[in-house]
Design a protein around this motif. Structure first.
Motif, PDB file in Angstrom:
ATOM      1  N   LYS A 138       0.990  -0.829  -0.008  1.00 13.32           N
ATOM      2  CA  LYS A 138      -0.163  -0.283   0.530  1.00 13.32           C
ATOM      3  C   LYS A 138       0.862   1.478   0.018  1.00 13.32           C
ATOM      4  CE  LYS A 138      -4.972  -1.195   1.849  1.00 13.32           C
ATOM      5  NZ  LYS A 138      -5.425  -1.414   3.789  1.00 13.32           N
ATOM      6  N   ALA A 140       0.656   5.268   0.399  1.00 11.26           N
ATOM      7  CA  ALA A 140       0.444   6.976   1.350  1.00 11.26           C
ATOM      8  C   ALA A 140       1.593   7.661   0.803  1.00 11.26           C
ATOM      9  CB  ALA A 140       0.079   6.971   2.190  1.00 11.26           C
ATOM     10  N   LEU A 207      -3.413   6.231  -0.981  1.00 16.58           N
ATOM     11  CA  LEU A 207      -4.156   7.298  -0.590  1.00 16.58           C
ATOM     12  C   LEU A 207      -3.087   8.633  -1.207  1.00 16.58           C
ATOM     13  CD1 LEU A 207      -5.962   8.556   1.925  1.00 16.58           C
ATOM     14  CD2 LEU A 207      -4.585   8.181   3.309  1.00 16.58           C
ATOM     15  N   TYR A 232      -7.283   6.897  -2.792  1.00 14.07           N
ATOM     16  CA  TYR A 232      -8.410   8.507  -2.354  1.00 14.07           C
ATOM     17  C   TYR A 232      -7.766   8.441  -2.514  1.00 14.07           C
ATOM     18  CZ  TYR A 232      -9.951   2.920   0.223  1.00 14.07           C
ATOM     19  OH  TYR A 232     -10.670   1.922   0.654  1.00 14.07           O
ATOM     20  N   TRP A 234      -7.786  12.551  -0.210  1.00 14.48           N
ATOM     21  CA  TRP A 234      -7.705  13.298   0.945  1.00 14.48           C
ATOM     22  C   TRP A 234      -6.763  14.325   0.899  1.00 14.48           C
ATOM     23  CZ3 TRP A 234      -4.914  12.351   6.215  1.00 14.48           C
ATOM     24  CH2 TRP A 234      -5.571  12.593   7.440  1.00 14.48           C
ATOM     25  N   ASP A 257      -4.796   3.692   9.630  1.00 10.84           N
ATOM     26  CA  ASP A 257      -6.710   3.572   8.965  1.00 10.84           C
ATOM     27  C   ASP A 257      -6.285   2.962   7.643  1.00 10.84           C
ATOM     28  OD1 ASP A 257      -9.026   2.617   9.798  1.00 10.84           O
ATOM     29  OD2 ASP A 257      -9.200   3.485   8.098  1.00 10.84           O
ATOM     30  N   PHE A 258      -5.815   3.826   6.486  1.00  9.41           N
ATOM     31  CA  PHE A 258      -5.678   3.092   5.666  1.00  9.41           C
ATOM     32  C   PHE A 258      -4.904   1.893   5.546  1.00  9.41           C
ATOM     33  CE2 PHE A 258      -2.621   3.840   1.994  1.00  9.41           C
ATOM     34  CZ  PHE A 258      -3.534   3.376   0.935  1.00  9.41           C
ATOM     35  N   SER A 261      -6.901  -1.082   6.724  1.00  4.56           N
ATOM     36  CA  SER A 261      -8.151  -1.317   6.666  1.00  4.56           C
ATOM     37  C   SER A 261      -8.184  -2.161   4.689  1.00  4.56           C
ATOM     38  CB  SER A 261      -9.378  -0.167   6.797  1.00  4.56           C
ATOM     39  OG  SER A 261      -8.786   0.036   7.596  1.00  4.56           O
ATOM     40  N   TYR A 263      -9.164  -2.516   1.325  1.00  9.94           N
ATOM     41  CA  TYR A 263      -9.099  -0.723  -0.085  1.00  9.94           C
ATOM     42  C   TYR A 263     -10.816  -1.719   0.086  1.00  9.94           C
ATOM     43  CZ  TYR A 263     -10.060   1.223  -4.109  1.00  9.94           C
ATOM     44  OH  TYR A 263     -10.275   1.584  -5.149  1.00  9.94           O
TER      45      TYR A 263
END
Length: 273
Positions: A138, A140, A207, A232, A234, A257-258, A261, A263
């Motif tokens: 993942k 971010a 993210l 996502y 933000w 949290d991203f 959790s 997707y």
């Protein structure tokens, strides 16, 4: 229980003894693609790679390392030509640095990791995920851009300021430090040049973060999110470029949290909720 308490006390003492980026208890060097890359590691468990921005260092994530090391094995390095990762070569590119991080993960025998990147670190994260897709579980990113174009992706004042800064450096006496700074800031003048097709290759959940008054134009941050298949978006209100500093608590909480959790694909009726 006693073992857990002892480990927590030990981890806390390691975090407290030396500033991040200057911690001999955990700091190490790895020979990566022709230079010695300095890195530090904190915590245990699933690996989480943090990537800082241009002219920064490990210390840039002082607000993130203690928090995320409670949940992950945090790995953070001084990027090539930054901090203790000295590289005197003339050339530098975001692609080079992305490949450096793939090399660091290989050196540590890590098949894949969660990744957080800030500013140029976000650019490196995007390129790492596209060039080495199996390395990133993942991603971010905050304050990343695809081009250095004034008004299109970057605030025009920032571009003008960078031009003046590089010009002023070029008139200073020659030194290794001035050469390094010119190399770093010239890179920002002409790079990155990331095509939309590159982002389409990113298959990991991503993210994409930015401030509503970021030096990266907010609509460009939206464009990045729209180009990544599993993304996502933000946008923080009343925020500039330094989201991991000035919004550290909510930044850490939302990113964690991203990462934790699954997707969620949001379409059709799900868009009403």
């Amino acid at each position: 229980m006693k073992l857990s308490i002892c480990f927590l006390l030990f981890a806390t003492s390691v975090l407290a003894q030396k500033p991040f980026g200057q911690n001999p208890q955990v700091g190490k060097y790895a020979t990566i693609r022709g230079f010695n890359m300095y890195y530090e590691s904190y915590g245990s468990g699933e690996p989480l790679l943090l990537i800082h921005g241009n002219s920064g260092s490990i210390a840039d994530f002082t607000n993130q390392i203690p928090f995320f090391s409670q949940h992950y094995r945090v790995i953070i390095a001084d990027n090539r030509s930054h901090g203790k990762s000295i590289d005197t070569k003339d050339s530098l590119s975001y692609e080079m640095m992305a490949d450096d991080f793939a090399g660091l993960l290989d050196h540590l025998k890590i098949d894949s990791a969660q990744v957080i990147g800030w500013s140029d670190g976000g650019i490196n994260g995007l390129l790492l995920a596209s060039r080495h897709p199996k390395k990133v579980k993942k991603l971010a990113i905050t304050g990343a851009n695809l081009t250095p174009d004034a008004g299109v992706s970057v605030d025009p004042w920032v571009v003008e300021n960078e031009n003046h800064y590089v010009d002023s450096l070029s008139h200073l006496p020659a030194s290794l430090e001035n050469k390094r700074l010119i190399k770093l800031h010239h890179m920002m003048q002409v790079q990155p040049q990331i095509r939309p097709s590159v982002l389409a290759k990113i298959q990991c959940p991503t993210l994409v973060i930015g401030g509503d008054h970021d030096v990266i134009v907010p609509r460009h941050t939206l464009e990045i999110a729209e180009l990544i298949p599993k993304s996502y978006l933000w946008i923080l209100p009343n925020s500039g470029h330094s989201t991991p500093i000035y919004y550290k608590d909510i930044f850490n909480s939302i990113v964690l949290d991203f990462l934790k959790s699954p997707y969620r694909k949001i379409e059709k009726h799900a868009k009403f909720f």
